[in-house]
Scaffold this motif. Structure first.
Motif, PDB file in Angstrom:
ATOM      1  N   PHE A   1      -7.949  43.329 -15.944  1.00  0.00           N
ATOM      2  CA  PHE A   1      -8.634  42.617 -16.879  1.00  0.00           C
ATOM      3  C   PHE A   1      -9.689  43.640 -17.056  1.00  0.00           C
ATOM      4  O   PHE A   1     -10.688  43.420 -16.196  1.00  0.00           O
ATOM      5  CB  PHE A   1      -9.240  41.299 -16.616  1.00  0.00           C
TER       6      PHE A   1
ATOM      7  N   ALA B  24      -6.936  42.183 -11.015  1.00  0.00           N
ATOM      8  CA  ALA B  24      -6.863  40.822 -10.442  1.00  0.00           C
ATOM      9  C   ALA B  24      -5.663  40.861  -9.564  1.00  0.00           C
ATOM     10  O   ALA B  24      -5.520  39.971  -8.639  1.00  0.00           O
ATOM     11  CB  ALA B  24      -6.620  39.883 -11.759  1.00  0.00           C
TER      12      ALA B  24
ATOM     13  N   PRO C 177      -8.553  32.883  -1.125  1.00  0.00           N
ATOM     14  CA  PRO C 177      -9.732  32.265  -1.938  1.00  0.00           C
ATOM     15  C   PRO C 177      -9.682  32.306  -3.211  1.00  0.00           C
ATOM     16  O   PRO C 177      -9.112  32.986  -3.824  1.00  0.00           O
ATOM     17  CB  PRO C 177     -10.863  33.023  -1.085  1.00  0.00           C
ATOM     18  N   ASN C 178     -10.833  31.481  -3.879  1.00  0.00           N
ATOM     19  CA  ASN C 178     -10.846  31.344  -5.374  1.00  0.00           C
ATOM     20  C   ASN C 178     -11.284  33.248  -6.008  1.00  0.00           C
ATOM     21  O   ASN C 178     -11.891  33.832  -5.236  1.00  0.00           O
ATOM     22  CB  ASN C 178     -12.327  30.932  -5.780  1.00  0.00           C
ATOM     23  N   GLY C 179     -10.564  33.427  -7.063  1.00  0.00           N
ATOM     24  CA  GLY C 179     -10.678  34.797  -7.396  1.00  0.00           C
ATOM     25  C   GLY C 179      -9.524  36.005  -6.713  1.00  0.00           C
ATOM     26  O   GLY C 179      -9.793  36.973  -6.941  1.00  0.00           O
ATOM     27  N   SER C 180      -8.840  35.427  -5.964  1.00  0.00           N
ATOM     28  CA  SER C 180      -7.804  36.318  -5.299  1.00  0.00           C
ATOM     29  C   SER C 180      -6.842  36.724  -6.113  1.00  0.00           C
ATOM     30  O   SER C 180      -5.929  37.678  -5.768  1.00  0.00           O
ATOM     31  CB  SER C 180      -7.540  35.768  -3.811  1.00  0.00           C
ATOM     32  N   GLY C 181      -6.707  36.029  -7.096  1.00  0.00           N
ATOM     33  CA  GLY C 181      -5.527  36.373  -7.827  1.00  0.00           C
ATOM     34  C   GLY C 181      -4.323  35.539  -7.986  1.00  0.00           C
ATOM     35  O   GLY C 181      -3.271  35.996  -8.735  1.00  0.00           O
ATOM     36  N   LYS C 182      -4.372  34.335  -7.109  1.00  0.00           N
ATOM     37  CA  LYS C 182      -3.148  33.403  -7.308  1.00  0.00           C
ATOM     38  C   LYS C 182      -2.782  32.840  -8.741  1.00  0.00           C
ATOM     39  O   LYS C 182      -1.546  32.950  -9.189  1.00  0.00           O
ATOM     40  CB  LYS C 182      -3.549  32.161  -6.490  1.00  0.00           C
ATOM     41  N   THR C 183      -3.679  32.507  -9.520  1.00  0.00           N
ATOM     42  CA  THR C 183      -3.321  31.918 -10.980  1.00  0.00           C
ATOM     43  C   THR C 183      -2.605  33.273 -11.579  1.00  0.00           C
ATOM     44  O   THR C 183      -1.899  33.334 -12.410  1.00  0.00           O
ATOM     45  CB  THR C 183      -4.365  31.278 -11.724  1.00  0.00           C
ATOM     46  N   THR C 184      -3.303  34.320 -11.524  1.00  0.00           N
ATOM     47  CA  THR C 184      -2.754  35.518 -12.380  1.00  0.00           C
ATOM     48  C   THR C 184      -1.285  35.795 -12.140  1.00  0.00           C
ATOM     49  O   THR C 184      -0.551  36.253 -12.815  1.00  0.00           O
ATOM     50  CB  THR C 184      -3.798  36.633 -12.200  1.00  0.00           C
TER      51      THR C 184
ATOM     52  N   LEU D 141     -11.400  45.206 -13.791  1.00  0.00           N
ATOM     53  CA  LEU D 141     -10.969  44.347 -12.589  1.00  0.00           C
ATOM     54  C   LEU D 141      -9.574  44.260 -12.474  1.00  0.00           C
ATOM     55  O   LEU D 141      -8.519  44.039 -13.340  1.00  0.00           O
ATOM     56  CB  LEU D 141     -11.595  42.869 -12.920  1.00  0.00           C
TER      57      LEU D 141
ATOM     58  N   GLN E  16      -3.098  24.529 -12.607  1.00  0.00           N
ATOM     59  CA  GLN E  16      -4.237  24.144 -11.595  1.00  0.00           C
ATOM     60  C   GLN E  16      -4.841  23.059 -12.267  1.00  0.00           C
ATOM     61  O   GLN E  16      -5.348  22.109 -11.543  1.00  0.00           O
ATOM     62  CB  GLN E  16      -5.055  25.308 -11.607  1.00  0.00           C
TER      63      GLN E  16
END
Ligand SMILES: Nc1ncnc2c1ncn2[C@@H]1O[C@H](COP(=O)(O)OP(=O)(O)O)[C@@H](O)[C@H]1O
Ligand SMILES: [Mg+2]
Length: 321
Positions: A26, A31, A50-57, A29, A96
């Motif tokens: 992005f 992701a 953790p949050n922001g580690s790219g799981k959802t992406t 960044l 999520q």
């Protein structure tokens, strides 16, 4: 077995998901960065990070909702994002955030989803009754979704995402808003689905949840830091785990984390759990040579089995903070 699976003669692979060098940026960044993934069919595979580690992406790319910047994806024999439409009915996705309607009842929500999937009236009725029973929602079928507890909403969301009996189910942090007892029950239901042949990819930031997966990948800042079964990951830890029993552990911790051989030190009640690089052949002797520990008795040190949390701390940046 779904109709699609019978017709799809090309999908003879033992893997439900395979990616090579999958990346998504992005702007500046990254992701997800060069992710190689192999998820076997009828297995529960975890993304721990953790949050922001790219799981959802990563999940959005694997469902065909988001295009990669580079790399290849094969899901149930289909190349993504090109064949995303063919995949749609074979997968379920529990996002999520609760994505059902708060102002519809449990039954109305399920009917709505059934219509989207084009289930015929009789089939719809049977399937909804079955799901209400499996997920313990029969008594609540006329209750508004918005008035239910976190655990009940997640059960409804699971019922909705499995309504069309998908071969592959994506669950993005499904139990973040669920208490421990309901979490346990939720996982029992995932194992039931798995036994019926459903492949499940689940993201989490809970260690105990990751430990239940057949295999998992540890993600940090878009990178896969490690993968394997929880036992494999613990066996390959590359560190000694020593617990020191004492009072006044805060000062001791401050001293130990400054030593380059110490990967991390974390307090658990009256014990300090210390991870020491495995290049130290005698970790207890190493500790006893540290000045603040010179008067400690041998029984205050014990070498213990590694946990998944130890693996996480060792292969991510956390321990060196
Ligand atoms: N649509 C987007 N636009 C810009 N940045 C995004 C977008 N989606 C995710 N990101 C960024 O990508 C990184 C990974 O996010 P995400 O995949 O949501 O992580 P996780 O699910 O592990 O919390 C984060 O830094 C996030 O801010
Ligand atoms: Mg997320």
């Amino acid at each position: 077995m779904s109709e699609a699976k019978v017709n799809n003669k090309t999908d003879i692979s033992e893997f439900a998901i395979q990616t090579e060098q999958l990346s998504r940026s992005f702007g500046d960044l990254k992701a997800i960065d060069s992710l190689d993934l192999q998820v076997k069919k009828a297995e529960i595979y975890g993304f721990l990070g953790p949050n922001g580690s790219g799981k959802t992406t990563a999940i959005r790319m694997l469902t065909g909702l988001l295009s990669p910047t580079s790399g290849s994806i094969n899901v149930l024999g289909h190349s993504l994002p090109q064949d995303a439409e063919k995949l749609r009915r074979k997968i379920g996705y529990m996002t999520q955030k609760f994505s059902l309607y708060d102002d519809l009842t449990v039954q109305e929500n399920l009917r709505f989803i059934a219509k989207i999937y084009g289930l015929r009236a009789k089939q719809q009725k049977q399937r909804i009754e079955q799901l209400l029973s499996v997920y313990g929602l029969d008594q609540r079928k006329n209750q508004l979704a918005g008035s239910m507890s976190g655990g009940q909403r997640q059960r409804l969301a699971l019922a909705a995402s499995t309504l069309h009996q998908p071969d592959l189910l994506f669950l993005d942090e499904p139990t973040s808003a669920v208490d421990p007892e309901n979490r346990r029950e939720f996982w029992e239901q995932l194992f039931d689905l798995c036994e019926q042949g459903t492949t499940i990819l689940v993201s989490t930031h809970y260690m105990d949840e990751a430990e239940r997966c057949h295999k998992l990948a540890i993600l940090e800042s878009g990178f896969k830091r490690a993968d394997g079964s929880p036992d494999e990951l613990m066996a390959q830890l590359g560190a000694h785990v020593i617990e020191i029993e004492s009072h006044n552990l805060r000062q001791l911790k401050q001293h130990l984390i400054l030593q380059p051989q110490v990967i991390s030190a974390a307090q658990l009640g009256s014990r300090l759990r210390v991870l020491i690089q495995d290049s130290q052949s005698d970790p207890v002797a190493f500790l006893r040579h540290q000045a603040p520990l010179s008067n400690f008795k041998p029984e205050q040190f014990s070498q213990v089995r590694p946990s998944l949390e130890d693996v996480f701390v060792t292969c991510t940046g956390d321990g060196r903070q």
